[in-house]
Design a protein around this motif. Structure first.
Motif, PDB file in Angstrom:
ATOM      1  N   GLU A 244       0.827  -1.201   0.000  1.00  0.00           N
ATOM      2  CA  GLU A 244       0.000   0.000   0.000  1.00  0.00           C
ATOM      3  C   GLU A 244       0.865   1.257   0.000  1.00  0.00           C
ATOM      4  O   GLU A 244       0.499   2.270  -0.603  1.00  0.00           O
ATOM      5  CB  GLU A 244      -0.920   0.005   1.212  1.00  0.00           C
ATOM      6  CG  GLU A 244      -1.997  -1.069   1.166  1.00  0.00           C
ATOM      7  CD  GLU A 244      -2.873  -1.064   2.411  1.00  0.00           C
ATOM      8  OE1 GLU A 244      -2.782  -0.093   3.191  1.00  0.00           O
ATOM      9  OE2 GLU A 244      -3.638  -2.018   2.599  1.00  0.00           O
ATOM     10  N   ALA A 245       2.009   1.193   0.679  1.00  0.00           N
ATOM     11  CA  ALA A 245       2.911   2.348   0.734  1.00  0.00           C
ATOM     12  C   ALA A 245       3.425   2.695  -0.659  1.00  0.00           C
ATOM     13  O   ALA A 245       3.447   3.870  -1.050  1.00  0.00           O
ATOM     14  CB  ALA A 245       4.077   2.055   1.675  1.00  0.00           C
ATOM     15  N   VAL A 246       3.826   1.690  -1.411  1.00  0.00           N
ATOM     16  CA  VAL A 246       4.328   1.925  -2.771  1.00  0.00           C
ATOM     17  C   VAL A 246       3.218   2.497  -3.646  1.00  0.00           C
ATOM     18  O   VAL A 246       3.422   3.462  -4.401  1.00  0.00           O
ATOM     19  CB  VAL A 246       4.879   0.626  -3.381  1.00  0.00           C
ATOM     20  CG1 VAL A 246       5.223   0.825  -4.854  1.00  0.00           C
ATOM     21  CG2 VAL A 246       6.110   0.153  -2.610  1.00  0.00           C
ATOM     22  N   ARG A 247       2.014   1.931  -3.529  1.00  0.00           N
ATOM     23  CA  ARG A 247       0.888   2.406  -4.336  1.00  0.00           C
ATOM     24  C   ARG A 247       0.535   3.853  -3.994  1.00  0.00           C
ATOM     25  O   ARG A 247       0.311   4.686  -4.885  1.00  0.00           O
ATOM     26  CB  ARG A 247      -0.331   1.517  -4.108  1.00  0.00           C
ATOM     27  CG  ARG A 247      -1.546   1.942  -4.932  1.00  0.00           C
ATOM     28  CD  ARG A 247      -2.787   1.172  -4.562  1.00  0.00           C
ATOM     29  NE  ARG A 247      -3.923   1.607  -5.339  1.00  0.00           N
ATOM     30  CZ  ARG A 247      -5.189   1.343  -5.061  1.00  0.00           C
ATOM     31  NH1 ARG A 247      -5.477   0.622  -3.994  1.00  0.00           N
ATOM     32  NH2 ARG A 247      -6.173   1.778  -5.817  1.00  0.00           N
ATOM     33  N   THR A 248       0.502   4.164  -2.698  1.00  0.00           N
ATOM     34  CA  THR A 248       0.150   5.515  -2.270  1.00  0.00           C
ATOM     35  C   THR A 248       1.204   6.515  -2.701  1.00  0.00           C
ATOM     36  O   THR A 248       0.884   7.598  -3.230  1.00  0.00           O
ATOM     37  CB  THR A 248      -0.015   5.567  -0.743  1.00  0.00           C
ATOM     38  OG1 THR A 248      -1.071   4.669  -0.358  1.00  0.00           O
ATOM     39  CG2 THR A 248      -0.360   6.965  -0.276  1.00  0.00           C
TER      40      THR A 248
END
Length: 255
Positions: A244-248
């Motif tokens: 999720e961190a990479v996507r955000t």
């Protein structure tokens, strides 16, 4: 799928008044929101950033969520998870990015002017028939603390009283409710400095599937430092895992 950890981290650093000073102002805000939903017929969530509580006020729109419309309830969180679970995951993700951008935008505005701004977006949400229907979501801050910190936040849900149209994403904007000026949010420029250069380096490597030990070797830092950067990244981007961190971060154009 929620970018909200960063918001929680920033909320905790706001200047908040003591309990006695807050009580009267909060009581006034509760009465204001009771009248607001009676007139607006919406569902409104008043979130107290100091006490980590929310007050959910239910107007006629509460039937959309199958909620009791007889009064209001209090929850021990500033996030209305029961409502979030009804929102389409992609729209919830974009909505939370908008809120993160909004918070950081307001930090560039003088305290007296912050309460004149609001967000507006259109989100797909499950209705009582369990079918996705696009509704209107608005958010704004009702009160600052006496020190100028953001304190009482409001989210409002209601029917979308517009003709059907082709909408890309949530069509999110920040609006100056005093002047009518709208700012279309697509670049998230106010979030550009959320991560340090080192945290970006770590996150890029995480996105490539590099494990912590190898990241430590490549960047010539200890594995404890890598893990600390990982935790900081999750908190700043308000996510629960590295995917999720990479996507955000990618959605915010941070990488």
């Amino acid at each position: 799928m929620n970018p909200i950890s960063k918001l929680e981290d920033q909320f905790s650093s706001e200047f908040i008044d003591g309990p006695d000073k807050r009580k009267q102002a909060l009581d006034e805000a509760v009465q204001t929101m009771k009248e607001f939903v009676r007139i607006d017929h919406s569902v409104a969530v008043l979130s107290d950033l100091a006490d980590n509580k929310s007050y959910i006020f239910t107007g006629d729109f509460g039937s959309f969520f199958e909620m009791d419309t007889s009064g209001y309830l209090t929850i021990d969180s500033i996030w209305e998870e029961d409502i979030y679970q009804r929102i389409h995951p992609d729209d919830l993700f974009e909505r939370n990015l908008l809120e993160l951008e909004f918070f950081n935008f307001l930090k560039t505005v003088e305290p007296d002017e912050r309460l004149h701004y609001a967000t507006k977006c259109k989100i797909r949400t499950l209705n009582s028939k369990k079918e996705y229907q696009r509704i209107l979501h608005r958010s704004f801050y009702l009160k600052n603390s006496s020190e100028g910190g953001l304190w009482l936040a409001v989210c409002v849900y209601n029917y979308l009283f517009e003709k059907k149209e082709t909408v890309t994403g949530i069509d999110g904007k920040i609006i100056n409710t005093k002047t009518g000026e709208s700012v279309y949010v697509d670049t998230y420029v106010n979030c550009i400095n959320l991560l340090t250069s080192r945290e970006k380096e770590v996150l890029v490597l995480i996105g490539k599937g590099v494990i912590s030990k190898e990241i430590a070797d490549q960047l010539n830092i200890s594995i404890n430092t890598v893990n600390r950067h990982r935790q900081n990244i999750l908190e700043k981007l308000n996510v629960s895992n590295s995917i999720e961190a990479v996507r955000t971060a990618d959605a915010l154009n941070l990488l």
